[in-house]
Design a protein around this motif. Structure first.
Motif, PDB file in Angstrom:
ATOM      1  N   MET B  58      -8.223  -4.221  -0.176  1.00 43.54           N
ATOM      2  CA  MET B  58      -7.913  -2.866  -0.570  1.00 43.54           C
ATOM      3  C   MET B  58      -8.203  -2.015  -0.267  1.00 43.54           C
ATOM      4  O   MET B  58      -7.682  -0.480   0.752  1.00 43.54           O
ATOM      5  N   GLY B  59      -9.246  -2.339  -0.081  1.00 46.42           N
ATOM      6  CA  GLY B  59     -10.277  -1.045   0.559  1.00 46.42           C
ATOM      7  C   GLY B  59      -9.843  -0.662   2.011  1.00 46.42           C
ATOM      8  O   GLY B  59     -10.033   0.098   3.032  1.00 46.42           O
ATOM      9  N   PHE B  62      -7.112   0.682   2.402  1.00 44.68           N
ATOM     10  CA  PHE B  62      -6.815   2.109   2.440  1.00 44.68           C
ATOM     11  C   PHE B  62      -7.799   3.217   3.859  1.00 44.68           C
ATOM     12  O   PHE B  62      -7.153   4.069   4.411  1.00 44.68           O
ATOM     13  N   SER B  80      -2.366   6.425   3.531  1.00 39.67           N
ATOM     14  CA  SER B  80      -3.522   5.394   2.369  1.00 39.67           C
ATOM     15  C   SER B  80      -2.550   5.094   1.227  1.00 39.67           C
ATOM     16  O   SER B  80      -2.518   3.501   1.163  1.00 39.67           O
ATOM     17  N   LEU B  81      -2.003   5.626   0.756  1.00 40.81           N
ATOM     18  CA  LEU B  81      -1.113   4.917  -0.145  1.00 40.81           C
ATOM     19  C   LEU B  81      -0.447   4.616  -0.239  1.00 40.81           C
ATOM     20  O   LEU B  81       0.352   3.636  -0.744  1.00 40.81           O
ATOM     21  N   VAL B  84      -1.901   0.978   0.361  1.00 40.09           N
ATOM     22  CA  VAL B  84      -2.009   0.508  -0.967  1.00 40.09           C
ATOM     23  C   VAL B  84      -1.244  -0.517  -1.805  1.00 40.09           C
ATOM     24  O   VAL B  84      -1.416  -0.996  -2.371  1.00 40.09           O
ATOM     25  N   LEU B  85      -0.175   0.550  -1.677  1.00 38.27           N
ATOM     26  CA  LEU B  85       1.221  -0.025  -2.719  1.00 38.27           C
ATOM     27  C   LEU B  85       1.678  -0.695  -2.088  1.00 38.27           C
ATOM     28  O   LEU B  85       2.084  -1.889  -2.305  1.00 38.27           O
ATOM     29  N   THR B  88      -0.656  -4.334  -2.662  1.00 43.13           N
ATOM     30  CA  THR B  88      -0.183  -4.446  -4.043  1.00 43.13           C
ATOM     31  C   THR B  88       1.367  -5.474  -4.826  1.00 43.13           C
ATOM     32  O   THR B  88       1.683  -6.027  -5.431  1.00 43.13           O
ATOM     33  N   ILE B  91       0.904  -8.632  -3.070  1.00 50.30           N
ATOM     34  CA  ILE B  91       0.168  -9.724  -3.611  1.00 50.30           C
ATOM     35  C   ILE B  91       0.977  -9.784  -4.789  1.00 50.30           C
ATOM     36  O   ILE B  91       1.439 -10.934  -5.626  1.00 50.30           O
ATOM     37  N   GLN B  92       1.789  -9.213  -5.247  1.00 50.25           N
ATOM     38  CA  GLN B  92       2.479  -9.107  -6.680  1.00 50.25           C
ATOM     39  C   GLN B  92       4.373 -10.196  -6.288  1.00 50.25           C
ATOM     40  O   GLN B  92       4.593 -11.293  -7.806  1.00 50.25           O
TER      41      GLN B  92
END
Lengths: 305, 164
Positions: B58-59, B62, B80-81, B84-85, B88, B91-92
């Protein structure tokens, strides 16, 4: 999975009493959400400070300028694509055009060579015709069929007209001089030994001085040799040798060759004289055979003297 | 496409991310900056759905977003936002996404991109009171249609050395 973990917790069961796989999964989920929260918060802060406070404007401006120049340098432009496409199509058309020109040039070269060959043949035939018309002798045309490739044997096989009176020993001439002698006749085919053959010999006379001598074929070295001329005889480079006509079988005055060198040898009392044949021995396809009586001069020697 | 047996090459992942970073930062010739595809988002999404071994951190994601923001001159933190989203969400979804039909994948990607663009546009509206540019949002979301191309390109690019 997180829902399951929460259910376990709500049921009052100890967190550590859960199955290990479920615990690991729940932890990783929690770590993920924790990380997500941190990074989302950080991102929102950055957005806030940038949009509201303009905090990063100077840095952003500097980096943006650098990135712009780097991007411009690295990314191909529309013009570049157009120019490249144009260059490729132009090169392709040029290559095709060049190939077409090359093919055309090859054809033209071949045509020019054919024309040149025909012109030379016509000139030779005209010269032979002139010789035939002004000659008091009976002559027959022969056309070369084959020629030997061996350097030690210079012979031709020629075809002549049916019932033509071609006999053994007849002289073969072209428009410039003596070519050879008929060696054998079978039907309408005659084998001709060229005067450059090492076994050929012609009785000659130097036109300038009247000195007689026998010319032999040079064999593998080509050319002709005038042998048995004693040292001190009057022979000069450029002297023209013609057939002597001795014996009465062959006419006098057919050019045989021109002296190109006169050398004396220490071990011999004779000159070593080399001649260049007057006739084009290896170039023409059509010759004449002298088949008639022998009397007056056949060739005009005024120009050669 | 077997997702579980093949060991992925880190070098291939890194190169694909670098390429995506380049395209997302510089854009494509002949396209305006606002119309440029955010290929990096799709690449991150792809690797994240494959599994833990290929998933970018994630880093890292970002920082990549920050780099894109700085190079494009956009609002810092936006990409970045977004990344990152996206990470996520990927991954979900995980392997369920990879196993779903292509059309469903495309639809999902387009929807995710659309939602993220609206979210980012919302931040702009909150902080600057600039209304959402529907046209640019739709264009950005429509780049999700190239998902099969990106997936096909990346699918051929990972190592099969670990498939024994």
């Amino acid at each position: 999975m997180l829902g399951h973990a929460e259910a376990w917790l709500r049921a009052g069961v100890s967190f550590y009493a859960m199955p290990s796989a479920t615990v690991t999964s729940a932890r990783s989920k929690m770590q993920l959400y924790a990380s997500l929260s941190v990074y989302v918060g950080l991102a929102i802060c950055l957005i806030f400070f940038d949009l509201k406070k303009q905090t990063f404007s100077p840095i952003k401006e500097g980096i943006s300028n650098v990135a712009y120049f780097v991007g411009e340098a690295l990314s191909p432009s529309d013009d570049w694509f157009l120019q490249f496409g144009s260059h490729l199509s132009y090169k392709l058309s040029l290559t095709q055009e060049n190939e077409a020109y090359k093919q055309g040039q090859l054809l033209k070269d071949a045509q020019l060579q054919i024309i040149g060959s025909l012109e030379r043949q016509v000139e030779e035939l005209q010269a032979l015709l002139g010789l035939y018309q002004r000659s008091p002798y009976s002559m027959q045309a022969v056309t070369v069929i084959t020629a030997t490739d061996s350097p030690y044997e210079h012979t031709l096989m020629a075809r002549f007209a049916e019932n033509a009176p071609v006999d053994l020993g007849d002289y073969i001439i072209d428009a410039h001089g003596l070519v050879g002698q008929v060696l054998s006749v079978e039907g309408v085919i005659a084998v001709i030994r060229l005067i450059s053959d090492r076994r050929a010999s012609v009785h000659t006379q130097i036109l300038r001085t009247g000195l007689r001598g026998v010319v032999f074929g040079g064999g593998a070295r080509g050319g002709l040799k005038l042998k048995f001329v004693p040292e001190g005889a009057d022979v000069l480079v450029g002297d023209v040798l013609v057939t002597s006509g001795l014996g009465g079988q062959h006419p006098f005055g057919i050019p045989v060759g021109t002296v190109v060198s006169v050398d004396g040898e220490e071990t011999s009392t004779f000159y070593q004289i080399l001649l260049k044949p007057s006739a084009n021995l290896h170039a023409n396809e059509d010759f004449l055979v002298l088949t008639g009586a022998v009397r007056a001069d056949l060739f005009d020697h005024d120009q050669k003297e | 496409m077997s997702l579980f047996l093949h060991k992925l090459s880190n070098a291939k992942i890194a190169w694909s991310i670098v390429l995506g970073l380049f395209i997302s930062s510089v854009g494509l010739p002949g396209l305006a900056a606002t119309m440029a595809p955010d290929v990096l988002a799709l690449i991150i999404f792809y690797w994240a759905t494959l599994g833990v071994s290929s998933r970018p951190k994630m880093g890292t994601v970002f920082l990549l977003g920050l780099f894109v923001d700085f190079s494009t001159g956009g609002a810092i933190g936006m990409h970045s936002l977004k990344y990152v989203l996206m990470l996520t969400i990927a991954i979900q979804l995980g392997n369920r996404f990879q196993m779903s039909p292509v059309l469903k994948q495309i639809a999902l990607i387009v929807l995710v991109l659309l939602a993220l663009e609206i979210l980012l546009g919302g931040f702009v509206w909150i902080f600057l009171k600039i209304p959402l540019d529907i046209k640019s949002v739709i264009v950005a979301a429509m780049w999700g249609l190239v998902w099969p191309l990106v997936a096909a390109a990346l699918d051929k690019n990972y190592s099969r050395t670990g498939a024994k």
